[in-house]
Design an enzyme around this catalytic site. Structure first.
Site, PDB file in Angstrom:
ATOM      1  N   SER A  49     -38.944  34.666 -85.334  1.00 22.01           N
ATOM      2  CA  SER A  49     -38.871  33.532 -86.267  1.00 22.01           C
ATOM      3  C   SER A  49     -38.684  34.118 -87.663  1.00 22.01           C
ATOM      4  O   SER A  49     -38.932  35.316 -87.886  1.00 22.01           O
ATOM      5  CB  SER A  49     -40.159  32.706 -86.205  1.00 22.01           C
ATOM      6  N   ASP A  84     -34.924  33.161 -84.146  1.00 22.74           N
ATOM      7  CA  ASP A  84     -35.426  31.886 -83.610  1.00 22.74           C
ATOM      8  C   ASP A  84     -35.473  30.850 -84.740  1.00 22.74           C
ATOM      9  O   ASP A  84     -36.024  31.126 -85.808  1.00 22.74           O
ATOM     10  CB  ASP A  84     -36.838  32.145 -83.046  1.00 22.74           C
ATOM     11  N   HIS A  85     -34.899  29.688 -84.522  1.00 23.23           N
ATOM     12  CA  HIS A  85     -34.884  28.609 -85.527  1.00 23.23           C
ATOM     13  C   HIS A  85     -34.418  29.092 -86.895  1.00 23.23           C
ATOM     14  O   HIS A  85     -35.112  28.913 -87.911  1.00 23.23           O
ATOM     15  CB  HIS A  85     -36.272  27.943 -85.657  1.00 23.23           C
ATOM     16  N   GLU A 135     -28.897  23.750 -82.151  1.00 21.15           N
ATOM     17  CA  GLU A 135     -29.937  22.772 -81.765  1.00 21.15           C
ATOM     18  C   GLU A 135     -29.545  21.344 -82.131  1.00 21.15           C
ATOM     19  O   GLU A 135     -29.019  21.080 -83.197  1.00 21.15           O
ATOM     20  CB  GLU A 135     -31.276  23.121 -82.430  1.00 21.15           C
ATOM     21  N   HIS A 177     -43.570  22.660 -79.667  1.00 22.20           N
ATOM     22  CA  HIS A 177     -44.066  24.019 -79.920  1.00 22.20           C
ATOM     23  C   HIS A 177     -45.600  24.007 -79.912  1.00 22.20           C
ATOM     24  O   HIS A 177     -46.212  23.052 -80.394  1.00 22.20           O
ATOM     25  CB  HIS A 177     -43.613  24.510 -81.298  1.00 22.20           C
ATOM     26  N   GLY A 178     -46.192  25.059 -79.428  1.00 25.51           N
ATOM     27  CA  GLY A 178     -47.653  25.155 -79.428  1.00 25.51           C
ATOM     28  C   GLY A 178     -48.245  24.458 -78.206  1.00 25.51           C
ATOM     29  O   GLY A 178     -47.536  24.147 -77.246  1.00 25.51           O
ATOM     30  N   THR A 210     -44.754  27.221 -73.737  1.00 26.85           N
ATOM     31  CA  THR A 210     -46.205  27.335 -73.539  1.00 26.85           C
ATOM     32  C   THR A 210     -46.789  26.054 -72.967  1.00 26.85           C
ATOM     33  O   THR A 210     -46.628  24.988 -73.573  1.00 26.85           O
ATOM     34  CB  THR A 210     -46.905  27.634 -74.892  1.00 26.85           C
ATOM     35  N   ASN A 229     -38.170  29.496 -73.974  1.00 23.91           N
ATOM     36  CA  ASN A 229     -38.864  30.193 -75.062  1.00 23.91           C
ATOM     37  C   ASN A 229     -40.376  30.103 -74.931  1.00 23.91           C
ATOM     38  O   ASN A 229     -40.919  29.000 -74.770  1.00 23.91           O
ATOM     39  CB  ASN A 229     -38.495  29.565 -76.403  1.00 23.91           C
ATOM     40  N   VAL A 230     -41.020  31.255 -75.038  1.00 27.16           N
ATOM     41  CA  VAL A 230     -42.485  31.308 -74.962  1.00 27.16           C
ATOM     42  C   VAL A 230     -42.999  32.096 -76.162  1.00 27.16           C
ATOM     43  O   VAL A 230     -42.570  33.225 -76.404  1.00 27.16           O
ATOM     44  CB  VAL A 230     -42.943  32.004 -73.658  1.00 27.16           C
TER      45      VAL A 230
END
Ligand code: 13P
EC number: 4.1.2.13
Length: 287
Positions: A49, A84-85, A135, A177-178, A210, A229-230
């Site tokens: 990131s 990432d992003h 995205e 996310h999270g 996750t 993605n993890v």
């Protein structure tokens, strides 16, 4: 072997499995993920990131570390180093720093601007041999300051972006996310199916890996997801193992305070998490 993610994802899409993107934060993270991918003979994507890049002192440091580790550790499985992003500016910084893959997250722009910027980056990445992820529809929750509302992507907009020639597409399908909240509605397979039907062989990306139950992961792969993605799960595993070590007073026994000892249980916990995910995603022995 540092490569773009294009070929490994095309193979994954055709072979109905997914390649894991595991986010890195430091040397221990990177070493644990590379070791596990090599042991399992699996392709792997190292996600960075913008916040993690800054933490590691900059994208050039990250690229130099990853390239050197691949060489010194004799890593022969395909490894992609992926932003990432990424912001528009961040993408150019990573291209210059020597990343092999980037994600341009233009999901917060109006669709026309997302299309224009993605189109420009497609041309640059093609010329330089990098793979590009775009995205549409935001991923819910927060990751390193990137906050998304989590709306599902519009399949027609996905097609517009896919037709630009990107190598992979992240589409919001109710993923977050999270940690997932207890009242989470689950993934929208209806949206995923509609996107897959319009985007054909394009590898689709599932963010927020996750905490997604195994049966949903498998169904998502069946519906065309080829990259998962993890990030948070490795952080939780690392924190838990490190806390246990300290709570058991092991840092105070002998030279237990030595960082090579202190950080070892956390590194092992990351390895176990990555191994479990590679098995679930089906990418073992696909290098
Ligand atoms: P998690 O932190 O939820 O695993 O999400 C990772 C991710 O999508 C990285 O972009």
């Amino acid at each position: 072997m540092l490569v773009s993610a294009k070929e490994m994802l095309e193979k994954a899409k055709a072979g109905h499995y997914a390649v894991g993107q595991f986010n890195i934060n430091n040397l221990e993270w990177t070493k644990s993920i590379l070791q596990t991918a090599q042991e399992m003979n699996s392709p792997v994507i190292l996600g960075v990131s913008e916040g993690a890049g800054k933490y590691m002192t900059g994208f050039k440091t990250v690229a130099a570390m990853v390239k050197a580790m691949i060489e010194e550790m004799n890593i022969t499985v395909p490894v992609a180093l992926h932003l990432d992003h990424g912001t528009y500016e961040g993408c150019y910084k990573c291209i210059e720093a020597g990343f092999s893959s980037i994600m341009f997250d233009g999901s917060h722009y109006p669709i026309d601007e997302n299309v224009a910027k993605t189109k420009e980056l497609v041309a640059v990445c093609k010329e330089k041999g990098l793979s590009l992820e775009a995205e549409v529809g935001s991923i819910g929750g927060e990751e390193d300051g990137v906050v998304g509302m989590g709306e599902c992507a519009d399949p027609q907009e996905c097609k517009m972006i896919a037709d630009l020639g990107v190598d992979m597409l992240a589409a919001g399908i109710g993923n977050i996310h999270g940690k997932y909240p207890a009242n989470w509605q689950g993934l929208s397979f209806e949206t995923l199916d509609a996107i897959q039907q319009l985007t054909g062989t394009m590898p689709l990306v599932l963010h927020g890996g996750t905490g997604i139950p195994a049966d949903m992961i498998k169904k998502a792969i069946d519906l065309g997801v080829s990259k998962i993605n993890v990030n948070t799960e490795c952080q939780l595993a690392f924190a838990e193992a490190t806390r246990k070590y300290i709570e058991e007073g092991k840092d105070q026994q002998g030279k237990g305070y030595d960082p090579r000892k202190l950080l070892a249980p956390g590194a092992e916990a990351i390895k176990a998490t990555v191994k479990e995910k590679i098995e679930l995603f089906g990418s073992a022995n696909k290098a």
